[in-house]
Design an enzyme around this catalytic site. Structure first.
Site, PDB file in Angstrom:
ATOM      1  N   ASN A  10     -71.452  -7.016 -36.889  1.00  0.00           N
ATOM      2  CA  ASN A  10     -70.651  -8.075 -36.244  1.00  0.00           C
ATOM      3  C   ASN A  10     -71.470  -9.284 -35.797  1.00  0.00           C
ATOM      4  O   ASN A  10     -70.913 -10.223 -35.236  1.00  0.00           O
ATOM      5  CB  ASN A  10     -69.832  -7.528 -35.063  1.00  0.00           C
ATOM      6  CG  ASN A  10     -68.763  -6.585 -35.542  1.00  0.00           C
ATOM      7  OD1 ASN A  10     -68.036  -6.897 -36.485  1.00  0.00           O
ATOM      8  ND2 ASN A  10     -68.675  -5.405 -34.932  1.00  0.00           N
ATOM      9  N   ARG A  17     -66.722 -16.051 -31.803  1.00  0.00           N
ATOM     10  CA  ARG A  17     -65.926 -15.305 -30.832  1.00  0.00           C
ATOM     11  C   ARG A  17     -66.796 -14.995 -29.610  1.00  0.00           C
ATOM     12  O   ARG A  17     -68.007 -14.924 -29.719  1.00  0.00           O
ATOM     13  CB  ARG A  17     -65.477 -13.950 -31.397  1.00  0.00           C
ATOM     14  CG  ARG A  17     -64.783 -13.985 -32.715  1.00  0.00           C
ATOM     15  CD  ARG A  17     -63.296 -13.630 -32.575  1.00  0.00           C
ATOM     16  NE  ARG A  17     -62.689 -13.173 -33.807  1.00  0.00           N
ATOM     17  CZ  ARG A  17     -62.689 -13.822 -34.963  1.00  0.00           C
ATOM     18  NH1 ARG A  17     -63.320 -14.954 -35.062  1.00  0.00           N
ATOM     19  NH2 ARG A  17     -62.069 -13.332 -36.016  1.00  0.00           N
ATOM     20  N   TYR A  22     -71.983 -14.139 -25.776  1.00  0.00           N
ATOM     21  CA  TYR A  22     -73.070 -14.227 -26.759  1.00  0.00           C
ATOM     22  C   TYR A  22     -73.550 -15.656 -27.031  1.00  0.00           C
ATOM     23  O   TYR A  22     -74.435 -15.852 -27.859  1.00  0.00           O
ATOM     24  CB  TYR A  22     -72.621 -13.579 -28.081  1.00  0.00           C
ATOM     25  CG  TYR A  22     -72.273 -12.116 -27.929  1.00  0.00           C
ATOM     26  CD1 TYR A  22     -73.239 -11.202 -27.518  1.00  0.00           C
ATOM     27  CD2 TYR A  22     -70.987 -11.642 -28.173  1.00  0.00           C
ATOM     28  CE1 TYR A  22     -72.936  -9.857 -27.362  1.00  0.00           C
ATOM     29  CE2 TYR A  22     -70.672 -10.302 -28.019  1.00  0.00           C
ATOM     30  CZ  TYR A  22     -71.649  -9.421 -27.617  1.00  0.00           C
ATOM     31  OH  TYR A  22     -71.348  -8.099 -27.462  1.00  0.00           O
ATOM     32  N   ASN A  73     -82.008  -6.100 -33.568  1.00  0.00           N
ATOM     33  CA  ASN A  73     -80.866  -6.026 -32.661  1.00  0.00           C
ATOM     34  C   ASN A  73     -79.866  -5.122 -33.373  1.00  0.00           C
ATOM     35  O   ASN A  73     -79.132  -5.583 -34.262  1.00  0.00           O
ATOM     36  CB  ASN A  73     -80.271  -7.415 -32.412  1.00  0.00           C
ATOM     37  CG  ASN A  73     -79.114  -7.356 -31.427  1.00  0.00           C
ATOM     38  OD1 ASN A  73     -78.572  -6.278 -31.169  1.00  0.00           O
ATOM     39  ND2 ASN A  73     -78.727  -8.494 -30.881  1.00  0.00           N
ATOM     40  N   ALA A  76     -73.901  -2.825 -32.024  1.00  0.00           N
ATOM     41  CA  ALA A  76     -73.161  -1.649 -31.515  1.00  0.00           C
ATOM     42  C   ALA A  76     -73.833  -0.333 -31.892  1.00  0.00           C
ATOM     43  O   ALA A  76     -73.680   0.676 -31.175  1.00  0.00           O
ATOM     44  CB  ALA A  76     -71.733  -1.690 -32.045  1.00  0.00           C
ATOM     45  N   GLU A  97     -86.858  -3.967 -29.773  1.00  0.00           N
ATOM     46  CA  GLU A  97     -85.382  -4.068 -29.715  1.00  0.00           C
ATOM     47  C   GLU A  97     -84.993  -5.276 -28.861  1.00  0.00           C
ATOM     48  O   GLU A  97     -85.531  -5.460 -27.768  1.00  0.00           O
ATOM     49  CB  GLU A  97     -84.818  -2.784 -29.098  1.00  0.00           C
ATOM     50  CG  GLU A  97     -83.300  -2.807 -28.967  1.00  0.00           C
ATOM     51  CD  GLU A  97     -82.746  -1.430 -28.608  1.00  0.00           C
ATOM     52  OE1 GLU A  97     -83.197  -0.430 -29.197  1.00  0.00           O
ATOM     53  OE2 GLU A  97     -81.869  -1.375 -27.732  1.00  0.00           O
ATOM     54  N   HIS A  99     -81.576  -7.627 -27.388  1.00  0.00           N
ATOM     55  CA  HIS A  99     -80.131  -7.858 -27.215  1.00  0.00           C
ATOM     56  C   HIS A  99     -79.923  -9.212 -26.574  1.00  0.00           C
ATOM     57  O   HIS A  99     -80.652  -9.580 -25.641  1.00  0.00           O
ATOM     58  CB  HIS A  99     -79.500  -6.774 -26.334  1.00  0.00           C
ATOM     59  CG  HIS A  99     -79.596  -5.433 -26.955  1.00  0.00           C
ATOM     60  ND1 HIS A  99     -78.772  -5.040 -27.972  1.00  0.00           N
ATOM     61  CD2 HIS A  99     -80.460  -4.425 -26.740  1.00  0.00           C
ATOM     62  CE1 HIS A  99     -79.123  -3.834 -28.367  1.00  0.00           C
ATOM     63  NE2 HIS A  99     -80.147  -3.435 -27.639  1.00  0.00           N
ATOM     64  N   ARG A 106     -73.087  -4.555 -18.445  1.00  0.00           N
ATOM     65  CA  ARG A 106     -71.800  -4.550 -19.131  1.00  0.00           C
ATOM     66  C   ARG A 106     -71.147  -3.165 -19.029  1.00  0.00           C
ATOM     67  O   ARG A 106     -71.459  -2.398 -18.127  1.00  0.00           O
ATOM     68  CB  ARG A 106     -72.002  -5.021 -20.570  1.00  0.00           C
ATOM     69  CG  ARG A 106     -72.572  -6.465 -20.610  1.00  0.00           C
ATOM     70  CD  ARG A 106     -72.694  -6.991 -22.007  1.00  0.00           C
ATOM     71  NE  ARG A 106     -71.398  -7.054 -22.666  1.00  0.00           N
ATOM     72  CZ  ARG A 106     -71.238  -7.191 -23.984  1.00  0.00           C
ATOM     73  NH1 ARG A 106     -72.308  -7.295 -24.774  1.00  0.00           N
ATOM     74  NH2 ARG A 106     -70.035  -7.231 -24.509  1.00  0.00           N
TER      75      ARG A 106
HETATM   76  O1  CA2 Z   1     -76.069  -8.233 -26.663  1.00  0.00           O
HETATM   77  C1  CA2 Z   1     -76.322  -7.897 -27.829  1.00  0.00           C
HETATM   78  O2  CA2 Z   1     -77.135  -8.489 -28.537  1.00  0.00           O
HETATM   79  C2  CA2 Z   1     -75.538  -6.740 -28.467  1.00  0.00           C
HETATM   80  O3  CA2 Z   1     -76.444  -6.028 -29.299  1.00  0.00           O
HETATM   81  C3  CA2 Z   1     -74.446  -7.375 -29.286  1.00  0.00           C
HETATM   82  C4  CA2 Z   1     -73.494  -6.360 -29.921  1.00  0.00           C
HETATM   83  C5  CA2 Z   1     -72.985  -5.366 -28.857  1.00  0.00           C
HETATM   84  O4  CA2 Z   1     -72.207  -4.367 -29.485  1.00  0.00           O
HETATM   85  C6  CA2 Z   1     -74.134  -4.717 -28.095  1.00  0.00           C
HETATM   86  O5  CA2 Z   1     -73.602  -3.843 -27.118  1.00  0.00           O
HETATM   87  C7  CA2 Z   1     -74.987  -5.775 -27.428  1.00  0.00           C
HETATM   88  C8  CA2 Z   1     -72.336  -7.113 -30.576  1.00  0.00           C
HETATM   89  C9  CA2 Z   1     -72.813  -7.945 -31.758  1.00  0.00           C
HETATM   90  C10 CA2 Z   1     -72.026  -9.175 -31.952  1.00  0.00           C
HETATM   91  O6  CA2 Z   1     -70.647  -8.894 -31.952  1.00  0.00           O
HETATM   92  C11 CA2 Z   1     -69.788  -9.905 -31.707  1.00  0.00           C
HETATM   93  C12 CA2 Z   1     -68.464  -9.541 -31.497  1.00  0.00           C
HETATM   94  C13 CA2 Z   1     -67.532 -10.497 -31.218  1.00  0.00           C
HETATM   95  C14 CA2 Z   1     -67.917 -11.840 -31.179  1.00  0.00           C
HETATM   96  C15 CA2 Z   1     -69.230 -12.202 -31.382  1.00  0.00           C
HETATM   97  C16 CA2 Z   1     -70.174 -11.228 -31.662  1.00  0.00           C
END
Ligand code: CA2
Length: 144
Positions: A10, A17, A22, A73, A76, A97, A99, A106
């Site tokens: 993602n 989004r 982010y 990174n 998920a 790693e 993030h 969170r």
């Molecule tokens: O904070 C981070 O870098 C994460 O690795 C980002 C992941 C999340 O699942 C981790 O818990 C923390 C999500 C990747 C990006 O997903 C998006 C979803 C919706 C909109 C934008 C990005």
């Protein structure tokens, strides 16, 4: 010094989004910004993003022969993937790693990283700067 920068599922949605969590920069922005910083610092970086666990496992395996270090990174998969953890543990090159968000503030399920304990360290909560911080750590570690 060759560094693989691996981004998980993602991450292609970055900037499109949830900018409150982010940021507003896209994956392409991340790659060009971090690529420029890397070049200035003399790192040769290769970017890889995948939504597929097995592809990330394969890329980590390839890093052992083809890279000096990895910045990952796992997105998920951080919270779920024994396969990615095992792949990190199986390679000799250092892995950092990163993030973007502060996963510890969170939802509860994001507090656990299966992958961080087998990495050199984890950086979270500093947005894109986290990747630059990972360069600093690797620079120091690899030049020791
Ligand atoms: O904070 C981070 O870098 C994460 O690795 C980002 C992941 C999340 O699942 C981790 O818990 C923390 C999500 C990747 C990006 O997903 C998006 C979803 C919706 C909109 C934008 C990005």
């Amino acid at each position: 010094m060759k560094i693989f920068i691996i981004n998980g599922p993602n991450m292609q949605l970055l900037g499109k989004r949830e900018p409150d969590i982010y940021g507003s920069e896209t994956l392409a922005d991340l790659e060009s910004r971090i690529g420029a910083i890397a070049e200035k610092r003399g790192f040769d970086v290769e970017f890889f993003q995948s939504n597929h666990e097995g592809d990330i496992v394969d890329k980590l395996g390839a890093a052992d022969q083809n890279a000096d270090a990895v910045i990952i990174n796992p997105a998920a998969y951080t919270h779920t993937s024994v396969a990615i953890r095992d792949a990190i543990k199986a390679i000799a090159v250092p892995v950092v790693e990163v993030h973007l968000s502060n996963i510890t503030e969170r939802e509860e399920f994001r507090h656990t990283s299966l992958t961080a304990p087998v990495c050199m360290g984890q950086i979270c909560g500093f947005g894109l700067m986290g990747y630059e911080m990972a360069f600093n750590a690797l620079d120091k570690f690899l030049k020791k």
